[in-house]
Scaffold this motif. Structure first.
Motif, PDB file in Angstrom:
ATOM      1  N   LEU A  70       0.863  -1.178   0.000  1.00 21.67           N
ATOM      2  CA  LEU A  70       0.000   0.000   0.000  1.00 21.67           C
ATOM      3  C   LEU A  70       0.898   1.226   0.000  1.00 21.67           C
ATOM      4  CD1 LEU A  70      -2.686  -0.992   2.665  1.00 21.67           C
ATOM      5  CD2 LEU A  70      -2.691  -1.425   0.203  1.00 21.67           C
ATOM      6  N   THR A  71       0.740   2.067  -1.020  1.00 19.49           N
ATOM      7  CA  THR A  71       1.603   3.223  -1.155  1.00 19.49           C
ATOM      8  C   THR A  71       0.752   4.456  -1.428  1.00 19.49           C
ATOM      9  OG1 THR A  71       3.617   4.034  -2.251  1.00 19.49           O
ATOM     10  CG2 THR A  71       2.021   2.915  -3.647  1.00 19.49           C
ATOM     11  N   GLY A  72       1.395   5.570  -1.758  1.00 14.92           N
ATOM     12  CA  GLY A  72       0.680   6.791  -2.047  1.00 14.92           C
ATOM     13  C   GLY A  72       1.479   7.667  -2.989  1.00 14.92           C
ATOM     14  N   ARG A  94      -0.314 -10.667   2.859  1.00 16.13           N
ATOM     15  CA  ARG A  94       0.703  -9.956   3.647  1.00 16.13           C
ATOM     16  C   ARG A  94       0.913  -8.566   3.050  1.00 16.13           C
ATOM     17  NH1 ARG A  94       2.186 -15.069   3.473  1.00 16.13           N
ATOM     18  NH2 ARG A  94       3.198 -14.759   1.471  1.00 16.13           N
ATOM     19  N   VAL A  95       0.830  -7.550   3.886  1.00 19.42           N
ATOM     20  CA  VAL A  95       0.841  -6.164   3.415  1.00 19.42           C
ATOM     21  C   VAL A  95       2.077  -5.427   3.908  1.00 19.42           C
ATOM     22  CG1 VAL A  95      -0.396  -3.957   3.437  1.00 19.42           C
ATOM     23  CG2 VAL A  95      -1.673  -6.092   3.384  1.00 19.42           C
ATOM     24  N   SER A  96       2.713  -4.705   2.978  1.00 18.80           N
ATOM     25  CA  SER A  96       3.739  -3.719   3.326  1.00 18.80           C
ATOM     26  C   SER A  96       3.140  -2.329   3.120  1.00 18.80           C
ATOM     27  CB  SER A  96       4.966  -3.878   2.435  1.00 18.80           C
ATOM     28  OG  SER A  96       5.614  -5.101   2.659  1.00 18.80           O
ATOM     29  N   LEU A  97       3.665  -1.350   3.834  1.00 17.97           N
ATOM     30  CA  LEU A  97       3.137   0.008   3.778  1.00 17.97           C
ATOM     31  C   LEU A  97       4.274   1.000   3.640  1.00 17.97           C
ATOM     32  CD1 LEU A  97       0.423   1.733   4.274  1.00 17.97           C
ATOM     33  CD2 LEU A  97       1.346   2.058   6.587  1.00 17.97           C
ATOM     34  N   THR A  98       4.078   2.024   2.773  1.00 15.31           N
ATOM     35  CA  THR A  98       5.086   3.064   2.607  1.00 15.31           C
ATOM     36  C   THR A  98       4.505   4.423   3.006  1.00 15.31           C
ATOM     37  OG1 THR A  98       4.489   3.439   0.285  1.00 15.31           O
ATOM     38  CG2 THR A  98       6.188   1.799   0.720  1.00 15.31           C
ATOM     39  N   PRO A  99       4.438   4.715   4.312  1.00 14.35           N
ATOM     40  CA  PRO A  99       3.925   6.017   4.746  1.00 14.35           C
ATOM     41  C   PRO A  99       4.962   7.112   4.527  1.00 14.35           C
ATOM     42  CG  PRO A  99       4.740   4.817   6.630  1.00 14.35           C
ATOM     43  CD  PRO A  99       4.896   3.904   5.441  1.00 14.35           C
ATOM     44  N   GLY A 117      -2.199  -5.787  11.587  1.00 18.30           N
ATOM     45  CA  GLY A 117      -1.702  -6.925  10.831  1.00 18.30           C
ATOM     46  C   GLY A 117      -0.678  -6.583   9.772  1.00 18.30           C
ATOM     47  N   LEU A 118      -0.121  -5.362   9.810  1.00 22.25           N
ATOM     48  CA  LEU A 118       0.893  -4.997   8.833  1.00 22.25           C
ATOM     49  C   LEU A 118       2.105  -5.921   8.942  1.00 22.25           C
ATOM     50  CD1 LEU A 118       1.466  -2.794   6.655  1.00 22.25           C
ATOM     51  CD2 LEU A 118       2.811  -1.599   8.409  1.00 22.25           C
ATOM     52  N   ALA A 119       2.633  -6.336   7.782  1.00 23.23           N
ATOM     53  CA  ALA A 119       3.778  -7.259   7.772  1.00 23.23           C
ATOM     54  C   ALA A 119       5.117  -6.535   7.693  1.00 23.23           C
ATOM     55  CB  ALA A 119       3.662  -8.229   6.594  1.00 23.23           C
ATOM     56  N   ARG A 120       5.118  -5.337   7.097  1.00 20.95           N
ATOM     57  CA  ARG A 120       6.379  -4.594   6.992  1.00 20.95           C
ATOM     58  C   ARG A 120       6.102  -3.115   6.795  1.00 20.95           C
ATOM     59  NH1 ARG A 120       9.508  -5.997   1.944  1.00 20.95           N
ATOM     60  NH2 ARG A 120      10.106  -7.933   2.965  1.00 20.95           N
ATOM     61  N   LEU A 121       6.924  -2.275   7.454  1.00 21.64           N
ATOM     62  CA  LEU A 121       6.855  -0.832   7.297  1.00 21.64           C
ATOM     63  C   LEU A 121       8.050  -0.387   6.455  1.00 21.64           C
ATOM     64  CD1 LEU A 121       5.230   1.720   8.437  1.00 21.64           C
ATOM     65  CD2 LEU A 121       7.196   1.992   9.971  1.00 21.64           C
TER      66      LEU A 121
END
Length: 384
Positions: A70-72, A94-99, A117-121
């Motif tokens: 999930l990105t922006g 499995r979700v990674s996030l790029t805040p 439940g985030l898998a990676r930041l």
């Protein structure tokens, strides 16, 4: 050692992507100089809704996509972010996030992400000093906020990825950035190479020799680091690695024991991953692209299933066909594992099948045509 996801070894790029990225919003409080999205302060009224997002996640689950990001923009700008992550966990994605490293990214938010439940930041580090990084990001304090986020994620037990984009603006700090990354407790260093699209400028693009310099530095580091290293939009790093390993074997160099890596539930991509080939990008409004850096839409998930667009659209099938590659890339013995950046080829020539513009390698037996000057203008729209 990192935990290898068993799905990874069996991914057929014609049937499913290895990596899917959803741009949940283009809203962001930063104004990064290389931003492919040219992000805006406010959310777009036509963003995918919560229910549409959950349906997309269900499609990702049905396609057995190993890595979903999930990105922006800045995903934290979406109030339903935690609900979307929880839904992904529920259906086995499995979700990674790029805040973005702004005041919105707090310790409370990091812990809530872990709980959802985030898998990676994944956070960005584009300079070895606050001056360089904050200038890159367009916000004072972003450098310090990045280190706060890493600390909070370590505290929460959330695996951390560092993203670094190399361009002419920070090439001089390459060694210092690498040393800084080495000092952090992370699972993956993802090294991005600029594609001049969005706010990314042609003048900031490294040349082929400078690409090789960065390849050499990260290859040396990969032998000793406690984390994995991957490249984005530098598909020819795979060629570089193979060349180095062959040269080391010929020289009789003995490989030492592999360094112990941080545990990570998300594995690494198999060779050959490229724009549209094991990779798919879904925009904030549902448009489907071969990657976030290749602005050619193949369809919209509001009208077609993601699987149909990925498997059947002429754009995606063409990009997966290495017989369509032109110039050096078409003649290269490494084209099945590399293939060059299709996004960078398009940005500089308007042709996604053209040869990689930033590769110094000449394939065996290939006769180069007369040198062509690098264009002064791009074939993709840029913001001021």
């Amino acid at each position: 050692m990192g935990i290898m996801n068993p799905q990874i070894q069996t991914v057929d790029f014609n049937e499913q992507p290895f990596l899917a990225i959803w741009e949940v919003t283009q809203a962001c409080d930063l104004a990064c100089v290389h931003c492919r999205a040219a992000a805006q302060p406010l959310r777009h009224p036509m963003e995918l809704t919560t229910e549409e997002g959950k349906d997309l996640i269900d499609q990702i689950a049905a396609m057995n996509v190993p890595v979903f990001v999930l990105t922006g923009g800045d995903p934290i700008k979406r109030p339903d972010l935690f609900e979307l992550i929880a839904h992904a966990r529920k259906v086995g994605v499995r979700v990674s996030l790029t805040p973005s490293a702004t005041p919105l990214l707090t310790r409370e938010i990091v812990f809530r992400l872990k709980e959802a439940g985030l898998a990676r930041l994944a956070v960005s580090l584009d300079g070895a000093s606050a001056q360089t990084h904050d200038a890159f990001r367009g916000m004072a304090g972003s450098f310090a906020r990045t280190f706060d986020a890493i600390l909070w994620a370590n505290e929460a037990g959330l695996p951390v990825q560092i993203n670094t984009t190399f361009s002419r603006r920070n090439l001089g700090e390459m060694d210092a950035i690498a040393e800084l990354v080495e000092s952090l407790r992370i699972t993956l260093w993802s090294v991005f190479f600029l594609v001049p699209t969005g706010r990314g400028k042609l003048d900031d693009l490294l040349n082929a020799e400078e690409f090789e310099q960065v390849f050499a530095r990260i290859y040396r580091l990969s032998k000793t680091a406690s984390f994995d290293i991957k490249t984005t939009e530098a598909q020819h790093y795979r060629r570089y690695m193979l060349q180095q390993r062959v040269a080391e074997r010929k020289a009789g160099a003995l490989a030492g024991p592999a360094p112990e890596k941080m545990a990570d539930s998300i594995g690494r991509a198999p060779r050959g991953l490229n724009d549209g080939k094991g990779f798919v990008f879904i925009s904030h409004t549902g448009e489907v692209y071969p990657s976030g850096f290749l602005p050619l839409a193949a369809g919209n998930i509001r009208r077609q299933p993601l699987s149909a667009i990925y498997r059947e659209s002429p754009l995606f099938t063409r990009l997966r066909d290495t017989s369509m590659l032109e110039g050096k890339c078409g003649a290269c013995e490494f084209k099945e594992i590399c293939g060059g950046s299709r996004a960078r080829a398009f940005a500089l020539t308007g042709n996604p099948s053209a040869e990689e513009p930033c590769c110094s390698y000449i394939p065996r037996g290939y006769i180069q045509p007369m040198a062509v000057q690098r264009p002064a203008t791009l074939h993709v729209l840029q913001s001021a």
